[in-house]
Scaffold this motif. Structure first.
Motif, PDB file in Angstrom:
ATOM      1  N   ASN A 342       0.810  -1.211   0.000  1.00 25.21           N
ATOM      2  CA  ASN A 342       0.000   0.000   0.000  1.00 25.21           C
ATOM      3  C   ASN A 342       0.844   1.262   0.000  1.00 25.21           C
ATOM      4  O   ASN A 342       0.516   2.242  -0.668  1.00 25.21           O
ATOM      5  N   PHE A 343       1.948   1.248   0.731  1.00 23.86           N
ATOM      6  CA  PHE A 343       2.724   2.476   0.907  1.00 23.86           C
ATOM      7  C   PHE A 343       4.036   2.496   0.126  1.00 23.86           C
ATOM      8  O   PHE A 343       4.661   3.542  -0.002  1.00 23.86           O
ATOM      9  N   GLN A 344       4.461   1.357  -0.408  1.00 21.97           N
ATOM     10  CA  GLN A 344       5.716   1.323  -1.160  1.00 21.97           C
ATOM     11  C   GLN A 344       5.503   1.307  -2.672  1.00 21.97           C
ATOM     12  O   GLN A 344       6.445   1.554  -3.422  1.00 21.97           O
ATOM     13  N   GLU A 345       4.285   1.001  -3.101  1.00 21.99           N
ATOM     14  CA  GLU A 345       3.990   0.980  -4.535  1.00 21.99           C
ATOM     15  C   GLU A 345       3.250   2.265  -4.902  1.00 21.99           C
ATOM     16  O   GLU A 345       2.103   2.469  -4.498  1.00 21.99           O
ATOM     17  N   PRO A 346       3.872   3.162  -5.667  1.00 20.89           N
ATOM     18  CA  PRO A 346       3.231   4.454  -5.981  1.00 20.89           C
ATOM     19  C   PRO A 346       1.861   4.318  -6.633  1.00 20.89           C
ATOM     20  O   PRO A 346       0.924   5.055  -6.293  1.00 20.89           O
ATOM     21  N   ILE A 347       1.735   3.362  -7.569  1.00 18.55           N
ATOM     22  CA  ILE A 347       0.454   3.182  -8.253  1.00 18.55           C
ATOM     23  C   ILE A 347      -0.627   2.799  -7.253  1.00 18.55           C
ATOM     24  O   ILE A 347      -1.738   3.351  -7.259  1.00 18.55           O
ATOM     25  N   VAL A 348      -0.302   1.843  -6.383  1.00 11.79           N
ATOM     26  CA  VAL A 348      -1.281   1.370  -5.402  1.00 11.79           C
ATOM     27  C   VAL A 348      -1.683   2.507  -4.467  1.00 11.79           C
ATOM     28  O   VAL A 348      -2.870   2.723  -4.196  1.00 11.79           O
ATOM     29  N   LEU A 349      -0.709   3.251  -3.996  1.00  7.98           N
ATOM     30  CA  LEU A 349      -0.986   4.329  -3.044  1.00  7.98           C
ATOM     31  C   LEU A 349      -1.872   5.407  -3.662  1.00  7.98           C
ATOM     32  O   LEU A 349      -2.867   5.852  -3.065  1.00  7.98           O
ATOM     33  N   VAL A 350      -1.544   5.825  -4.877  1.00  5.98           N
ATOM     34  CA  VAL A 350      -2.305   6.897  -5.531  1.00  5.98           C
ATOM     35  C   VAL A 350      -3.738   6.459  -5.807  1.00  5.98           C
ATOM     36  O   VAL A 350      -4.697   7.202  -5.533  1.00  5.98           O
ATOM     37  N   LEU A 351      -3.899   5.251  -6.345  1.00  9.19           N
ATOM     38  CA  LEU A 351      -5.248   4.774  -6.640  1.00  9.19           C
ATOM     39  C   LEU A 351      -6.063   4.562  -5.365  1.00  9.19           C
ATOM     40  O   LEU A 351      -7.269   4.831  -5.334  1.00  9.19           O
ATOM     41  N   ASN A 352      -5.410   4.084  -4.318  1.00  5.01           N
ATOM     42  CA  ASN A 352      -6.130   3.868  -3.066  1.00  5.01           C
ATOM     43  C   ASN A 352      -6.592   5.185  -2.450  1.00  5.01           C
ATOM     44  O   ASN A 352      -7.703   5.282  -1.909  1.00  5.01           O
ATOM     45  N   ILE A 353      -5.742   6.191  -2.522  1.00 10.06           N
ATOM     46  CA  ILE A 353      -6.136   7.502  -1.993  1.00 10.06           C
ATOM     47  C   ILE A 353      -7.298   8.071  -2.805  1.00 10.06           C
ATOM     48  O   ILE A 353      -8.250   8.645  -2.248  1.00 10.06           O
ATOM     49  N   TYR A 354      -7.251   7.884  -4.118  1.00  8.23           N
ATOM     50  CA  TYR A 354      -8.326   8.411  -4.959  1.00  8.23           C
ATOM     51  C   TYR A 354      -9.655   7.713  -4.656  1.00  8.23           C
ATOM     52  O   TYR A 354     -10.697   8.363  -4.464  1.00  8.23           O
ATOM     53  N   ILE A 355      -9.632   6.389  -4.606  1.00 13.91           N
ATOM     54  CA  ILE A 355     -10.861   5.661  -4.294  1.00 13.91           C
ATOM     55  C   ILE A 355     -11.300   5.957  -2.862  1.00 13.91           C
ATOM     56  O   ILE A 355     -12.508   6.039  -2.562  1.00 13.91           O
ATOM     57  N   GLY A 356     -10.327   6.162  -1.965  1.00 15.61           N
ATOM     58  CA  GLY A 356     -10.669   6.568  -0.599  1.00 15.61           C
ATOM     59  C   GLY A 356     -11.407   7.895  -0.585  1.00 15.61           C
ATOM     60  O   GLY A 356     -12.365   8.081   0.183  1.00 15.61           O
ATOM     61  N   LEU A 357     -10.975   8.810  -1.437  1.00 12.25           N
ATOM     62  CA  LEU A 357     -11.654  10.103  -1.534  1.00 12.25           C
ATOM     63  C   LEU A 357     -13.094   9.927  -2.021  1.00 12.25           C
ATOM     64  O   LEU A 357     -14.025  10.506  -1.456  1.00 12.25           O
ATOM     65  N   ILE A 358     -13.281   9.117  -3.053  1.00 12.51           N
ATOM     66  CA  ILE A 358     -14.630   8.886  -3.576  1.00 12.51           C
ATOM     67  C   ILE A 358     -15.510   8.265  -2.498  1.00 12.51           C
ATOM     68  O   ILE A 358     -16.678   8.644  -2.315  1.00 12.51           O
TER      69      ILE A 358
END
Length: 557
Positions: A342-358
């Protein structure tokens, strides 16, 4: 799908086999062995003289000899590992049409498994939103503020955000599999509803709301991995869409389902409704939900073959990999990997934050509905749940054109191996990203007494459309880019979005009251606009970032 196939490899079948042996729901490779393998010491028979796996009265399996832990030689005689002094026979599927392979199951069986996965997802997600219908009752009975009562929602959401970080990696352990995790946690989820409904004080209610969320959580992340188990990538998006349909509809139906019960019988009846639904789901899954993890199925096949042949060198790939791991390595894999991904993979982190926002926007936005439909349009409190039906309808409206897009636009882009570059999932996410702010602007500025109530409800339907498109694109992207760690990656996504969803509603009511519905919705719309570039940038540059990762898959043509 035959009756036997419906029960095969389910928890019910496991229990019968444990009690009465393999005569109940036997596997094809449990047929009687040839006489050569019935000797007193069958393990001493050399596989070079008679291969144990080819003597079983079933179609010849795909057996590859493993000369070392790092070298696999296919279709050659077994070779001896000089360090261990024995041969290792690697058990795989019995050819490309092996009926035990979940991806070879009939369409009927896959649909049956999909239905159970979606039903369990619906039951757990419903448990979060249905509570909101009884908040007034909680405030009056326990003499707490509205914000304090709302903590019962946030603790549940926090519980089902944290839970997959434990349960999802466990479901990837070949010796455990997915089905036992689902059944065990669902039993706990059902049982814990009783003390929740009978809570005698505020603290007890909050504690059990968290625990029920924690134990109900595995399906919310691992459900996507289950769908990936049974569907090839080319068809997986359809399954993910249906799963997303149930996940999106449950929060919108929760206030409606619980509203009338809470108004007539009190808030405790909202919890009893969860108990009834989840209890019925537990009975269904106990008898009919099969194991879908290929690693677990092959692990148990290897155990059976060792028992049947007496040859200890027969192993599955997961057993060979596990032999090289220390207990510390296993613990790190289970407890650390989801957070690391979750925190070491940039793609995973960015997408998770975006879906978290939604996800956060959804829960914040829900807090405006009483202000709009009770405060502005003067609806009765028990009718408030009807205002959420716009979201529900929007989800159904978007599915036909989305399926047409998958069939006519996306499927032709798959390669000869039935695989798609993860970045090809992003165009539909770009569409969804633009719909979110339009929905919020529409809802915020049409929610006034001079405008008919149907207009903001029509605007709310856009959020259902956007949520389905975004969740489908992101979850499929993560499963495509990190197939080896699908359950853990999806658990990280659930963790981030749940933490957002748990915290944001606590200040949502005050924000809408202080800013007004129009300006508060505008603030949320502008925040969602700031994140629109994420799917666009991933579509354009995501492959470059993915190729630089050590954990992401690289071999897409």
């Amino acid at each position: 799908m035959s009756v036997a196939a419906a029960f095969h490899d389910t928890f019910f079948a496991y229990a019968l086999r444990l009690a009465f042996g393999s005569r109940f729901f036997p596997h094809p490779d449990e047929k009687e062995l040839p006489a050569v393998w019935k000797s007193k010491h069958p393990a001493q028979t050399s596989p070079r003289d008679s291969d144990p796996l080819t003597l079983i009265d079933v179609p010849s399996p795909d057996v590859r000899s493993v000369a070392s832990e790092t070298t696999v030689i296919a279709n050659t005689p077994a070779k001896t590992d000089p360090e261990k002094g024995q041969d290792t026979l690697l058990v795989d599927w019995y050819g490309p049409t092996d009926p035990d392979n979940p991806q070879n199951w009939s369409s009927g069986k896959k649909a049956w498994v999909m239905f159970q996965t979606c039903l369990l997802t619906f039951a757990v997600y419903l448990g979060s939103a249905i509570y909101t219908a009884g908040i007034t009752g909680v405030t009056s009975e326990f003499h707490v503020s509205n914000v304090a009562a709302l903590v019962g929602l946030t603790t549940f959401v926090a519980g089902y955000g944290l839970g997959p970080m434990v349960w999802a990696p466990l479901s990837e352990v070949p010796q455990i599999g997915r089905m036992p995790i689902y059944i065990f946690t669902l039993v706990m989820f059902v049982v814990l509803q009783v003390p929740t409904a009978l809570a005698t004080n505020y603290g007890m209610l909050m504690a059990f709301r968290f625990l029920t969320g924690f134990f109900g959580s595995p399906i919310l992340a691992t459900g996507g991995a289950t769908i990936a188990d049974i569907y090839a990538p080319k068809k997986r998006a359809y399954g993910m869409t249906l799963w997303g349909l149930f996940a999106t509809c449950a929060p919108s139906l929760g206030p409606l389902v619980g509203g009338f019960a809470a108004h007539v019988e009190g808030w405790r009846w909202t919890i009893w409704e969860i108990l009834w639904l989840s209890g019925a789901t537990l009975v269904l899954l106990f008898f009919f939900f099969p194991e879908t993890s290929a690693a677990n199925i092959l692990y148990r096949r290897a155990k059976r073959l060792r028992k049947l042949t007496g040859n200890p060198s027969i192993k599955s790939a997961s057993e060979i990999a596990a032999a090289a791991m220390t207990p510390r390595d296993v613990a790190v894999d289970i407890l650390v990997r989801p957070f690391a991904l979750n925190f070491q993979e940039p793609i995973v982190l960015v997408l998770n934050i975006y879906i978290g926002l939604i996800y956060a926007l959804l829960y914040i936005w829900f807090e405006s509905f009483p202000i709009v439909f009770i405060g502005i349009y003067h609806w009765r409190e028990q009718m408030l749940g009807l205002s959420f039906l716009g979201i529900f309808v929007g989800v159904f409206i978007v599915i036909p054109p989305f399926f047409a897009y998958l069939h006519y636009v996306q499927e032709p882009k798959y390669n000869d191996n039935g695989e798609l570059k993860p970045e090809e999932r992003m165009p539909i996410a770009i569409v969804g990203a633009f719909i979110v702010p339009v929905c919020l602007f529409w809802f915020g500025w049409t929610s006034r007494a001079s405008v008919h109530w149907i207009v903001p409800i029509m605007g709310s339907s856009l959020f259902g459309m956007a949520a389905l498109l975004l969740f489908n694109a992101v979850l499929n992207y993560l499963a495509d880019a990190y197939p080896t760690y699908a359950a853990s990656v999806l658990a990280g996504n659930d963790f981030i979005r749940s933490m957002f969803g748990a915290g944001f509603p606590l200040f949502a009511g005050a924000m809408y009251r202080n800013l007004g519905v129009g300006w508060a919705s505008t603030l949320l719309a502008l925040l969602s606009c700031a994140f629109i570039p994420i799917p666009i940038l991933l579509y354009k540059y995501g492959e470059r970032v993915r190729m630089a990762s050590k954990r992401a898959r690289h071999d897409y043509d």
